[in-house]
Scaffold this active site. Structure first.
Site, PDB file in Angstrom:
ATOM      1  N   CYS A   2      38.490 -23.232  49.169  1.00 24.15           N
ATOM      2  CA  CYS A   2      38.687 -21.974  48.444  1.00 24.15           C
ATOM      3  C   CYS A   2      37.530 -21.805  47.460  1.00 24.15           C
ATOM      4  CB  CYS A   2      39.970 -21.874  47.645  1.00 24.15           C
ATOM      5  SG  CYS A   2      41.450 -21.956  48.643  1.00 24.15           S
ATOM      6  N   ARG A  27      33.413 -22.349  51.562  1.00 25.80           N
ATOM      7  CA  ARG A  27      34.545 -23.128  51.064  1.00 25.80           C
ATOM      8  C   ARG A  27      35.872 -22.724  51.720  1.00 25.80           C
ATOM      9  NH1 ARG A  27      33.186 -25.784  46.483  1.00 25.80           N
ATOM     10  NH2 ARG A  27      35.386 -26.036  45.990  1.00 25.80           N
ATOM     11  N   TRP A  73      40.951 -20.903  51.800  1.00 30.38           N
ATOM     12  CA  TRP A  73      41.220 -21.828  52.904  1.00 30.38           C
ATOM     13  C   TRP A  73      42.694 -22.174  52.754  1.00 30.38           C
ATOM     14  CZ3 TRP A  73      42.943 -26.810  53.831  1.00 30.38           C
ATOM     15  CH2 TRP A  73      42.649 -27.330  55.106  1.00 30.38           C
ATOM     16  N   ASN A  99      42.342 -22.600  43.363  1.00 31.27           N
ATOM     17  CA  ASN A  99      41.788 -23.498  44.369  1.00 31.27           C
ATOM     18  C   ASN A  99      42.453 -24.848  44.164  1.00 31.27           C
ATOM     19  OD1 ASN A  99      40.187 -25.181  45.941  1.00 31.27           O
ATOM     20  ND2 ASN A  99      38.504 -25.207  44.484  1.00 31.27           N
ATOM     21  N   GLY A 100      43.217 -25.307  45.155  1.00 24.99           N
ATOM     22  CA  GLY A 100      43.893 -26.596  45.017  1.00 24.99           C
ATOM     23  C   GLY A 100      45.309 -26.517  45.543  1.00 24.99           C
ATOM     24  N   GLU A 484      28.494 -39.064  65.196  1.00 21.05           N
ATOM     25  CA  GLU A 484      28.072 -37.855  64.476  1.00 21.05           C
ATOM     26  C   GLU A 484      27.743 -36.726  65.462  1.00 21.05           C
ATOM     27  OE1 GLU A 484      28.282 -36.717  61.634  1.00 21.05           O
ATOM     28  OE2 GLU A 484      26.723 -35.219  61.404  1.00 21.05           O
ATOM     29  N   LYS A 488      29.625 -33.128  65.496  1.00 21.00           N
ATOM     30  CA  LYS A 488      28.906 -31.847  65.392  1.00 21.00           C
ATOM     31  C   LYS A 488      29.344 -30.907  66.504  1.00 21.00           C
ATOM     32  CE  LYS A 488      27.712 -31.746  62.172  1.00 21.00           C
ATOM     33  NZ  LYS A 488      27.903 -32.832  61.280  1.00 21.00           N
ATOM     34  N   GLU A 491      32.887 -29.546  65.906  1.00 23.15           N
ATOM     35  CA  GLU A 491      32.941 -28.597  64.779  1.00 23.15           C
ATOM     36  C   GLU A 491      32.415 -27.220  65.172  1.00 23.15           C
ATOM     37  OE1 GLU A 491      32.135 -30.904  60.643  1.00 23.15           O
ATOM     38  OE2 GLU A 491      30.525 -31.064  62.078  1.00 23.15           O
ATOM     39  N   HIS A 507      36.234 -49.953  78.385  1.00 28.66           N
ATOM     40  CA  HIS A 507      37.635 -50.273  78.079  1.00 28.66           C
ATOM     41  C   HIS A 507      38.490 -49.018  77.943  1.00 28.66           C
ATOM     42  CE1 HIS A 507      36.416 -54.409  77.667  1.00 28.66           C
ATOM     43  NE2 HIS A 507      35.426 -54.016  76.883  1.00 28.66           N
ATOM     44  N   LYS A 606      33.760 -26.386  53.916  1.00 26.95           N
ATOM     45  CA  LYS A 606      32.711 -27.351  53.618  1.00 26.95           C
ATOM     46  C   LYS A 606      33.133 -28.360  52.560  1.00 26.95           C
ATOM     47  CE  LYS A 606      27.949 -27.997  53.386  1.00 26.95           C
ATOM     48  NZ  LYS A 606      28.029 -28.823  54.596  1.00 26.95           N
TER      49      LYS A 606
HETATM   50  C1  G6P Z   1      34.151 -31.495  55.297  1.00 25.16           C
HETATM   51  C2  G6P Z   1      32.866 -30.923  55.857  1.00 25.16           C
HETATM   52  C3  G6P Z   1      32.048 -32.034  56.506  1.00 25.16           C
HETATM   53  C4  G6P Z   1      31.799 -33.159  55.527  1.00 25.16           C
HETATM   54  C5  G6P Z   1      33.115 -33.698  54.944  1.00 25.16           C
HETATM   55  C6  G6P Z   1      32.872 -34.649  53.777  1.00 25.16           C
HETATM   56  O1  G6P Z   1      34.983 -31.883  56.327  1.00 25.16           O
HETATM   57  O2  G6P Z   1      33.142 -29.901  56.775  1.00 25.16           O
HETATM   58  O3  G6P Z   1      30.808 -31.502  56.926  1.00 25.16           O
HETATM   59  O4  G6P Z   1      31.127 -34.190  56.153  1.00 25.16           O
HETATM   60  O5  G6P Z   1      33.880 -32.600  54.426  1.00 25.16           O
HETATM   61  O6  G6P Z   1      32.309 -33.933  52.718  1.00 25.16           O
HETATM   62  P1  G6P Z   1      31.397 -34.506  51.581  1.00 25.16           P
HETATM   63  O7  G6P Z   1      31.009 -33.305  50.775  1.00 25.16           O
HETATM   64  O8  G6P Z   1      32.250 -35.473  50.791  1.00 25.16           O
HETATM   65  O9  G6P Z   1      30.238 -35.169  52.209  1.00 25.16           O
END
Ligand code: G6P
Length: 611
Positions: A2, A27, A73, A99-100, A484, A488, A491, A507, A606
């Site tokens: 948010c 956010r 969000w 926000n929270g 990773e 990606k 996402e 396995h 994010k």
């Molecule tokens: C969210 C974002 C990710 C990020 C993760 C951890 O899920 O979408 O891209 O890696 O948070 O966030 P941070 O800010 O702690 O790296």
């Protein structure tokens, strides 16, 4: 998650708030809303993105010098017009954005229902607002006092901004666990979840701390604790430029951020690594160098992409500094009563510096006597402030929701720390140390070279964009890179993807392999390369499609694969900073080919400031 914005001052509030919300959309983007005060309260809100609200309220009365805005969000209540913030109190006089999460909202709601309150939304936020209004009415106090009393009963995390028809110049704000920045202008104040909404107006900001309450008027900012004692605001200078938060000619922030990596890694090394003198200068680490060298173990705590950086660092620290490293998901670590001994060193890795689980995990570890070092991107963020020491990653603002440049900057910082400790501890001999220092120094240039594969990666993306599943495999330093890469793709393209250690695929995941399954191998030349090549053969024998990231000149591996992406040769310790680049681009181009909003993928946010 948010985004919140507020403004009070002589300017028109609405354009500032809308522009600010667009910058904070990373956010959360389930719904948008603004509340303006001008001879009464006006609230406009709608499910969907900021631009949709903007189009929807053209021609409405938007004139005001004070207002608050929110991009959501969803946590409590589905994304909808009625659950969108701001919420208005029962009397119609107060408006709030939040926000929270208010964890005890059900109990507070029950109390209010007994008193005759009814609710128009399913949110915890509307409950909090009416709880505040009830206190204001009962105690015959002003809004500031009512907020203070209410927050003493609230369990959970919040940043709240409130405006009151009866006090049309003032925003009351409070924070616990979610970020709040106040920008100080001339006769005006700006509020935001981060500094981006205020960048063109002021460089002077105050980061509000937990359990603080701000009374914000055009020409006055008063900070108090919940005990009603005044606190002197600590004014800091921002060093972020406006250009850093704009797309700069790229189609998406994600692509811009991928292409920024030669520069961001360089910025991260600059002033720290001197490859000629053979020194690494990191004052926030140096201060704790003895404790790190003597540590029985290092625990890396992080979430998401940052957790993957921790996994790479585990291999690097154990190799270069011979310190036992454990890598933990912050959300698991914080709840499982972990054994922490005095002298344990915690390295918290976070782009935003605001991830709720990481933040609480650090606080738990600190309370048990651990030393906490933050590897954080956002300057002044909560994790940066609560850590004992650490190092910033200096990657600049990362706006694309899927993390890219923050990851490579985290690897650069963590590698420098491991090199420094390994060398000072005498584990790492001068020759190897100097070789790695020089290798690290060359990484920005090699990333730039790798980015030149852009067009061929785009073509590979087109070829495989309709696959239903992907498997990503790698070994050693490249195993976390495979994880990773899979993250990606999930996402950005909503394709199911799994990352696995290449040997472990025998396995289980090998059962998935057929002619429709693309398998991405991270197969650069390293000590495990011949083993990975055997794994490639195993996939080919089962008719799987192999896309491999390989080292320049490795023609024999290239000959076995359906498609290859080439990266320059590098020491295996440094290779992840190169091998991840093609995987970022592959996910990006598949997402674009499927016409998804790669900067704002569905359901994600994010900065995850709720548990
Ligand atoms: C969210 C974002 C990710 C990020 C993760 C951890 O899920 O979408 O891209 O890696 O948070 O966030 P941070 O800010 O702690 O790296």
């Amino acid at each position: 998650m948010c985004g919140i914005v507020g403004y009070t001052g002589p300017k028109e509030a609405y354009p500032i708030i809308i522009k600010g919300l667009k910058r904070l959309e990373y956010r959360g983007y389930d719904s948008t809303g603004v509340a303006l005060l001008n001879h009464g309260l006006k609230v406009y809100k709608k499910k969907g993105r900021v631009a949709e609200l903007e189009d929807n309220i053209v021609g409405k009365d938007l004139h005001a010098h004070i207002g608050i805005g929110h991009t959501r969000w969803a946590t409590h209540g589905e994304p909808s017009d009625r659950n969108a913030h701001p919420h208005v109190s029962a009397s119609g006089k107060l408006a709030i954005i939040h926000n929270g999460i208010i964890e005890n909202y059900a109990q507070l709601k029950q109390e209010l229902v007994k008193k005759g309150y009814s609710f128009t939304s399913d949110t915890d936020t509307e409950v909090l607002l009416n709880f505040i209004e009830e206190i204001k009415k009962n105690n015959k106090c002003d809004l500031e006092e009512a907020v203070r009393v209410a927050l003493k009963r609230v369990v959970g995390a919040y940043v709240i901004l409130l405006i009151d028809e009866d006090d049309p110049e003032t925003i009351i704000a409070a924070r616990k666990g979610s970020p709040l920045v106040i920008g100080i202008g001339k006769g005006e104040h700006f509020l935001g979840s981060d500094a981006s909404p205020m960048l063109e107006y002021t460089k002077e900001v105050v980061y509000v701390n937990d359990y603080e309450l701000a009374i914000v008027k055009p020409d006055e900012l008063i900070l108090k604790n919940l005990g009603n004692e005044k606190i002197t605001p600590y004014v800091q200078k921002l060093d972020v430029e406006l250009a850093a938060i704009e797309k700069g000619g790229y189609d998406h922030f994600m692509l811009k951020e991928i292409f920024e990596q030669p520069q961001t890694i360089y910025d991260c090394l600059r002033g720290r690594l001197d490859a000629i003198a053979g020194t690494i200068t990191m004052s926030g680490i140096q201060e704790y160098a003895d404790q790190i060298m003597d540590a029985n173990r290092i625990v890396m705590i992080a979430c998401g992409t940052s957790w993957h950086a921790g996994l790479v660092a585990e291999y690097i620290f154990e190799e270069l500094a011979r310190i036992n490293v454990e890598v933990e998901y912050a959300s698991e670590f914080r709840y499982r009563n972990p054994v922490i001994n005095k002298g344990d060193v915690i390295i918290a890795i976070s782009q935003s510096g605001e991830t709720a689980d990481t933040l609480v995990a650090i606080e738990n570890a600190k309370s048990k006597g651990a030393i906490v070092l933050g590897v954080v991107n956002v300057v002044g963020s909560s994790i940066a402030r609560t850590s004992h020491g650490g190092a910033y990653t200096h990657a600049g603002p990362e706006i694309g929701v899927a993390s890219t440049k923050a990851f490579t900057a985290q690897l650069a910082v963590l590698t420098m720390i491991a090199l420094k400790i390994g060398y000072e501890k005498d584990i790492l001999q001068r020759n190897r140390y100097m070789h790695l220092l020089n290798g690290l120094y060359e990484i920005p240039e090699k990333v730039a070279w790798t980015l030149k594969q852009n067009e061929s990666i785009k073509a590979i993306a087109e070829k495989y964009k309709d696959a239903r599943d992907f498997l990503y495999l790698g070994r050693g330093y490249n195993f976390p890179v495979a994880l990773e890469g899979a993250l990606k793709l999930k996402e950005i393209s909503y394709i199911h993807a799994e990352g696995y250690p290449a040997a472990e695929m025998k396995h289980g995941p090998i059962a998935l392999v057929d002619e429709n399954l693309p398998v991405v191998f991270v197969a650069t030349k390293d000590s495990y390369h011949h083993k990975v090549v055997s794994n490639i053969q195993e996939i080919k024998a089962r008719k799987g499609k192999v896309i491999a990231v390989i080292t320049e000149g490795d023609d024999s591996t290239a000959a076995m694969c359906d498609d290859v992406i080439i990266v320059p040769e590098a020491d295996e310790i440094l290779a992840p900073m190169l091998s991840v680049i093609p995987l970022q681009l592959l996910a990006y181009y598949i997402g674009v080919a499927k016409e998804y909003d790669v900067d704002k993928p569905r359901n994600l946010a994010k900065s995850v400031t709720v548990e």
